[in-house]
Design an enzyme around this catalytic site. Sequence first.
Site, mmCIF file in Angstrom:
data_model
loop_
_atom_site.group_PDB
_atom_site.id
_atom_site.type_symbol
_atom_site.label_atom_id
_atom_site.label_comp_id
_atom_site.label_asym_id
_atom_site.label_seq_id
_atom_site.Cartn_x
_atom_site.Cartn_y
_atom_site.Cartn_z
ATOM 1 C CB ILE A 146 -0.942 0.028 1.215
ATOM 2 C CG1 ILE A 146 -0.165 -0.114 2.526
ATOM 3 C CG2 ILE A 146 -2.005 -1.051 1.096
ATOM 4 C CD1 ILE A 146 -1.032 0.008 3.772
ATOM 5 N N GLY A 147 2.167 1.093 -0.002
ATOM 6 C CA GLY A 147 3.037 2.263 -0.049
ATOM 7 C C GLY A 147 4.495 1.857 0.023
ATOM 8 C CB VAL A 148 7.398 2.278 -1.695
ATOM 9 C CG1 VAL A 148 8.911 2.096 -1.584
ATOM 10 C CG2 VAL A 148 6.753 1.045 -2.307
ATOM 11 N N GLY B 193 11.087 5.565 2.695
ATOM 12 C CA GLY B 193 12.528 5.487 2.827
ATOM 13 C C GLY B 193 12.993 4.236 3.541
ATOM 14 C CG PHE B 194 12.077 1.350 7.400
ATOM 15 C CD1 PHE B 194 13.168 1.501 8.246
ATOM 16 C CD2 PHE B 194 11.343 0.174 7.473
ATOM 17 C CE1 PHE B 194 13.527 0.500 9.139
ATOM 18 C CE2 PHE B 194 11.691 -0.828 8.370
ATOM 19 C CZ PHE B 194 12.790 -0.664 9.196
ATOM 20 C CE LYS C 47 8.464 -3.586 -2.916
ATOM 21 N NZ LYS C 47 8.231 -4.816 -3.712
ATOM 22 C CB VAL C 48 3.845 0.434 3.889
ATOM 23 C CG1 VAL C 48 2.800 0.299 4.990
ATOM 24 C CG2 VAL C 48 4.961 1.371 4.333
ATOM 25 C CE LYS D 174 7.917 2.254 8.822
ATOM 26 N NZ LYS D 174 7.971 3.729 9.035
ATOM 27 C CG ASP E 160 10.873 12.849 7.045
ATOM 28 O OD1 ASP E 160 10.950 13.798 6.234
ATOM 29 O OD2 ASP E 160 10.855 11.657 6.695
#
Length: 878
Positions: free
Chosen positions: A543-545, A547-548, A550-551, A565, A661
Amino acid sequence: MHTNIKIILLLISLFSFSTTIYGAESKNSNSLLLACGSGNGGKDSDGRAWETDKKYLVNGEKSVQTKAEIQDPSLSSEVPYMTARIFTSETMYQLPVQNATARTLLRLYFYPSSYPNFNISNSYFSVVVGGVILVNNFSAFLTSEALSQAYFIKEYFLAPSEFSTLNVTFKPSDKQPQSFAFVNGIEVLSAPELFSTEPEIVGTGEVSEDLTWDAATTTVSLDGISIENLYRLNVGGQYISPSNDSGGLMRSWYDDTPYLFGASIGVAEKADVPVGYKGLPSYTAPLGVYSTFRFIGPDADINKNVNMTWRFQVDPNFMYLVRLHWCDAEMTKTNERVFDVYINNQTAADTVDLFAWQHSIASPTTRDYAIRVTDNNGDAEIWVALHPNVKDRPLYYDVLLNGLEIFKLSDEKSNLAGPNPKISDMMRKYQDKQAAAPRAFAHKSSTTTSALVTGAAGGAAAFGVAAAIFLVAYKKKQRVLGDTTSWLPMSWNSSNSSGTKSSVSGKSQGSTTISSDAACNCRYFTLAEIKNGTKNFSDSNVIGVGGFGKVYKGVIDGDTPVAIKRSNPSSEQGVNEFQTEIEMLSRLRHRHLVSLIGFCEDNREMILVYDYMGNGTLREHLYEGNKITLSWKQRLEICIGAARGLHYLHTGAKYTIIHRDVKTTNILVDDKWVAKVSDFGLSKTGPNMNKGHVSTVVKGSFGYLDPEYFRRQQLTEKSDVYSFGVVLFEVLCARPALNPSLPKEQVSLADWALRCARNKTLEDIVDPGLKGKITPECLKKFTETAEKCLSDHGVDRPSMGDVLWNLEFALQLQENPDSNVTTLGSDSSSSMDYQNAEQIDQNNLIAMHRNTLNLGNDNDANDSSDDSFSQIVNPKGR
């Protein structure tokens, strides 16, 4: 008993009160200050004059005068740190002593930086003074790295001798090739008799391994004993700088909050009656220490069942002197406040009744206790705990402490040297993994020392950690905890932030060392659970990517949706960010902060599990796909929610927390459109310093970076305010913070918005979908607030609290366009705006503001369940 209880309850854990430091006595005129390696000396930031060390050297031709190649921004002044005297063979200083019959206070200043023709990592050496071994095989470089400090100071009270000259010998280690010794500054002064009483022995057993102890002996003689200071705390008060110390001793007194252990951190208070020494020598401690204190709280039923505890890391196999400073400015009769004192779970004093001791109110006193600390499975600690005395049935079940000092006593071999501090178990494990599988992690250990500004004190900052580096180098920090605890002064020998070496998972391999507090608030997941919940990390669940990494959207416990995450091995974020996120979020519970459920570290993985945010990121609803077009009221409410979360971080948590951030992708929205701040991997705790910043490498996201932080590498909570100002314009204009496809002057949203504001054309860049839907009064207040946030200098920006007030006011102006509310001036940095806005529902605003701090009922009409943070903490996973 305790005054202003309502105010205390409202502000506890939010604001550290400003401490009035009573006039410090003049600096000690008998001090000798040597700027080692300097040709002509100079003055430091306190105005003290330092002289060159040349004439005090014996065989000085064997040494090298040099200057550091890099001036770390955290240095309070060039003198004495930027010059150094380097010794390639044994060399001695002969220093005059003003009073040989008294103790001599010796401070050694170290700045392990880069010096021409010398590799500082090769420096290992010993320092011996008059037969007393201060350090042995000592590496200032390793110490600095482990503490994440650019520089530090070691402080000693040397036993009296019959000689009028102090021989200080530096000797490079024979065990290390190409080794050398160095020192940047030396300070010598005759100390007053701070150790005139023999400390009472706590517990039973041997005083030392070689000396027998008569069981009838109840005190330890300090005759002939040299002493090293480890901790010096102003309990319940703020940092007291050397220039405000008493007796001309130039000591630093630090905030005690980093050392408080357990749920009961008590209440910090200031005496409301004058405090004087009343016969106590003024050099014992400044009056600022005795005029502030910490007590448990007003609830007697709770107090009877809790301790107020501080915990410290120390070297094993030494005797320690624990000095407690007391001054009860409240009790006026005996048996009103009575408590017991425990050190390492052994009774040090029972039925402590300060009024009975002193027979007067606000009368300072001290008590000294001695305890031997042995090596307990690698952990050496001192615990100081105060507990209300119940059996004597005092009027108040409470405790009190004003100050605390811990000293190490030289052993029977006149030795004070301990081992070099080590990188914690967690970092060592991951470094081992990197060596075994280089591609497993891409964590880069920076050689840049993220050091704190010395002499720092938070004048009106929130309970941030008053963690300016302990100038006597004893409040030690851990590098491996990265941005989470890099401001927490920890002991030299701390192997991890919690003082425990046990893994959260209980596994012997692949486990991250997490503090016990974090362990209590987090669930440990196995990799099998994570894989099952994400269909083996199926791309269809992504559902997202970030800096750490993929989510993923996942499911745990059968049907509970979560966000998972997973670290990307090639990501620039790694161990530090993983550790930071766990340590930070496990301690925070707030409606407007995303909730961490747990983590997984099996098989070299770094995985974090959060509550699932059904409506994704704020950015997605502004211009990236526009899943759902947000109304202006919805956008305002989301901004207010995010501001509440940030305001809580800055002022409401145990320590001031700077997010570092803030951006629209880190503001998430749940399925009820409640905004939550997320991603704490870059966060830092603090500061609580009079310079108001900490010097650190620049991290964050371009387009949101505070220009002052970027230029000067000085981070403050106002850096978050700048980033949030960009977010506000992003919400208003529905465009990215950076858009390279636009004309040059429009690429940066912050620059373009400020230019439009100067040209009075802001309305031209508002999201077309909002045209005609924002009341003029609301738009004016909103844009004024955003502009103030983007001020070039942090001092000109409002606090997050003021931003919050103004956004709430803007919402009122949007919802009540027909009310005769006077349009307020442009000073959006002041909450005094509301004094002229009598038409606004003040009670409603106050209620909203209380919700920010979780002090009021936070349930919305359409959110009665208030499931704003997770309750999924299942110990079976551990």
